[in-house]
Scaffold this active site. Sequence first.
Site, PDB file in Angstrom:
ATOM      1  N   ASP A 483     112.747  12.686  -0.423  1.00  0.00           N
ATOM      2  CA  ASP A 483     112.729  13.607  -1.548  1.00  0.00           C
ATOM      3  C   ASP A 483     111.937  14.842  -1.130  1.00  0.00           C
ATOM      4  O   ASP A 483     111.166  14.798  -0.165  1.00  0.00           O
ATOM      5  CB  ASP A 483     112.073  12.918  -2.750  1.00  0.00           C
ATOM      6  CG  ASP A 483     111.934  13.846  -3.939  1.00  0.00           C
ATOM      7  OD1 ASP A 483     112.915  14.533  -4.264  1.00  0.00           O
ATOM      8  OD2 ASP A 483     110.843  13.883  -4.525  1.00  0.00           O
ATOM      9  N   ASP A 682     108.471  10.113  -4.570  1.00  0.00           N
ATOM     10  CA  ASP A 682     107.266   9.960  -5.384  1.00  0.00           C
ATOM     11  C   ASP A 682     107.530  10.017  -6.872  1.00  0.00           C
ATOM     12  O   ASP A 682     106.620   9.819  -7.671  1.00  0.00           O
ATOM     13  CB  ASP A 682     106.242  11.038  -5.027  1.00  0.00           C
ATOM     14  CG  ASP A 682     106.624  12.402  -5.609  1.00  0.00           C
ATOM     15  OD1 ASP A 682     107.839  12.699  -5.678  1.00  0.00           O
ATOM     16  OD2 ASP A 682     105.714  13.152  -5.985  1.00  0.00           O
ATOM     17  N   ASP A 686     113.250   8.948  -8.235  1.00  0.00           N
ATOM     18  CA  ASP A 686     113.491   8.331  -6.929  1.00  0.00           C
ATOM     19  C   ASP A 686     113.519   6.810  -7.000  1.00  0.00           C
ATOM     20  O   ASP A 686     113.921   6.152  -6.034  1.00  0.00           O
ATOM     21  CB  ASP A 686     112.384   8.751  -5.939  1.00  0.00           C
ATOM     22  CG  ASP A 686     112.327  10.252  -5.743  1.00  0.00           C
ATOM     23  OD1 ASP A 686     113.393  10.871  -5.658  1.00  0.00           O
ATOM     24  OD2 ASP A 686     111.213  10.798  -5.694  1.00  0.00           O
TER      25      ASP A 686
END
Length: 794
Positions: A483, A682, A686
């Site tokens: 990410d 995080d 996700d």
Amino acid sequence: MKPTPAHAHPSPAHPEEATASTHACCAGRVDTAGTTVRDPVCGMQVDPQETPHHATHDGTAWHFCSARCRERFVAEPTKYVGAHAAAAAAAPASADGIYTCPMHPQIRQRGPGTCPICGMALEAEMPSLDDDDDPELSDFSRRFFLTLPLSLATFALAMGGGHALLPSAGWRSAIEFALATPVVLWAGWPFLVRCVQSLRSGHPNMWTLIGIGVAAAWSYSVVALFAPDLFPDSFREHGRVGVYFEAAATIVSLTLLGQLLELRARSRTSAAIKALLGLAPKTARRLREDGSEEDVPLADIVVGDRVRVRPGEKVAVDGDVVEGRSAVDESMLTGEPLPVEKAPGAAVIGATLNTSGSLVVRATRIGADSVLSQIVQLVAQAQRSRAPIQRMADRIAVWFVLAVLGVAIATFFAWGLFGPAPSWTWAVLNAVSVLIIACPCALGLATPMSVMVASGRAAQAGVLFRDATAIETLRRIDTLVVDKTGTLTEGRPRLRDVVPAPDWSADDVLRIAASLDRGSEHPLAAALVAEAQARALPLEAAGDFESTAGIGVRGRLGGREVALGNAALLRERGIDAGALAARADALRADGASVMHLVVEGRLAGLLAVADPIKASTPAAIHALREGGVRIVMASGDGVATAAAIARQLRIDEVHGDLRPGDKVALVQELRRQGRRVAMAGDGINDAPALAAADVGIAMGSGTDVAISSAQVTLVGGDLGGIVRARAISRAAVANMRQNLAFAFVYNASGVPLAAGVLYPAFGIVLSPMIAAAAMSLSSVSVVANALRLRHART
């Protein structure tokens, strides 16, 4: 809708499970004959004739699976007999009461239990916020701690302790029997049951070895204590036949300890779903037709209801804005730290945070159709569908068990038919020796000891592994999906650049913009104010402040009209950016958000705010690529912003504008291509992808949901931790293999000796005492080798 009465017979929701074992959370069971009703509290099927838990409310009899459910009902009966609760009670059973095996997802049943294939404890398919502690964890903890003193006392007595107080060997053996028997027959009872189940089902596993080993050691010792005359004189030392109660008790205690460690780790797999469920608000402020408002439970909201969302509240439902303007923080969904401006006609998502203005939202999706519920389903489905790596000990155990059982049977008949008199006594003794020397104490310790030491070493390096599967898998990862926000970047916008127009200074542009934005809660405004304060610039109070969604803010400073906003602000006011237009485009292409400061109708300058890349990220990306790992960026940000970050970090494959389901699809596609995928992120958005990957890696600075969904957590939020984690993974797996080799070689090499292969030529028979010594030596070797991981390089 009336609640299900006592005589109602709802049909089972899962016919394929109704014919399976009749487990439930307590006394309830599934019955295809139609004799069950639903517990109104938990929804479980209950047989009114079998459960002892009943209550009456308004003349209707209710039946419960457990005393706890009855207590909840008695305390708040109206909560469970209302229209919505009754509808849930009368509806087909959901997956909430279904338990499945994490190793064999095809095993499904109602209520907890053990897998008939591998003996592993079953887990709930869909955890609930009301779930109690794991009953098996509580049960094993009680068995372990209550009997540990007995095991220690038995071991101390057998090793020579108490000889002065009890000089009689017979009395010592009797006391060992009294101490060890509760350990074996009570603490070890679940293992013996699983051993029998494994034999019945034809799936030999570790429980087969443990059960046979414990039973053999204890049974042999009982016979040696109470019927010593059955043994030939060659098995007597100092006039008595040796007993091995300490071996049986020690095996049980060590196995319980290993199970406690595993169950504690596995219990955290449901934490992600529970955290997601906890995001949803419990109530919503519904608007009536007459314009009045009322707070109602979220379950009472239906499609079409209008709901007010006040500043600082979570959006209660998925829907469309019909009144008001505000900025909504959707980071839980997109990972993007900047709130999104919402105006009439814009869509909002339940559980996102309304930061500033008041909104009226018309519900369009509720319950299982909401985005949050879909994310919960994605996480649960990914966790169930992920195929855990079969532990090395289990793979070896299948063949080891069959080989040992075969040798023991062959030994028994060979000595019974062809051995010296008394041949069948020799047959029993040698068969028992084979089982004792093959006792799986070391084989059971091989993997857990490596995992325990490796986990501690990893924690020192800032890496937290959830379980042995993560340690075993991470070394083989060849693709890392990352990410952007909070993983590659810091996740906190900062001022990158100030570009003043002619006749303006950079400090003046920043001072005016920060003064105007000082009253705003927008993260971009916070970045400007923080930088102005860092430069010690004097800020003024703004008057006539006004915010326009999707454009910017305006106000008056020192008698001058000032506005700050995006390119739409310039178009609205007919202002030409002139020479600054090209610079603004370049800043946007570089991943920055650009704001235009307008003073008295003229452009005074540009301010670029961006989420900076973490200082440790470039080196970590380089090290991973050098290690043969392919890097793929998957971001909820726009494609242009994601591509700008990727160019700086030299990441070749970039995917932007991704929702949680898109990230899961990307991970699954990479896995279909044959790649072993790790996902690092995080945010809540996700979580499904973290669960779907071979290994999920969460930043320690991220959300609790992301951390709960991941198998690895980097405490410092530094991608360099992945490099350290892979090094520990390689060292740990090598150590596991060495331990398994030690255990297997020590045990397997003693099996032919215990079977008596040396007797025809040399007249040597391996006594159970020597067999127990060989077993102990293998355990010492495993422990000593595992401790070397404390010094593993990272």
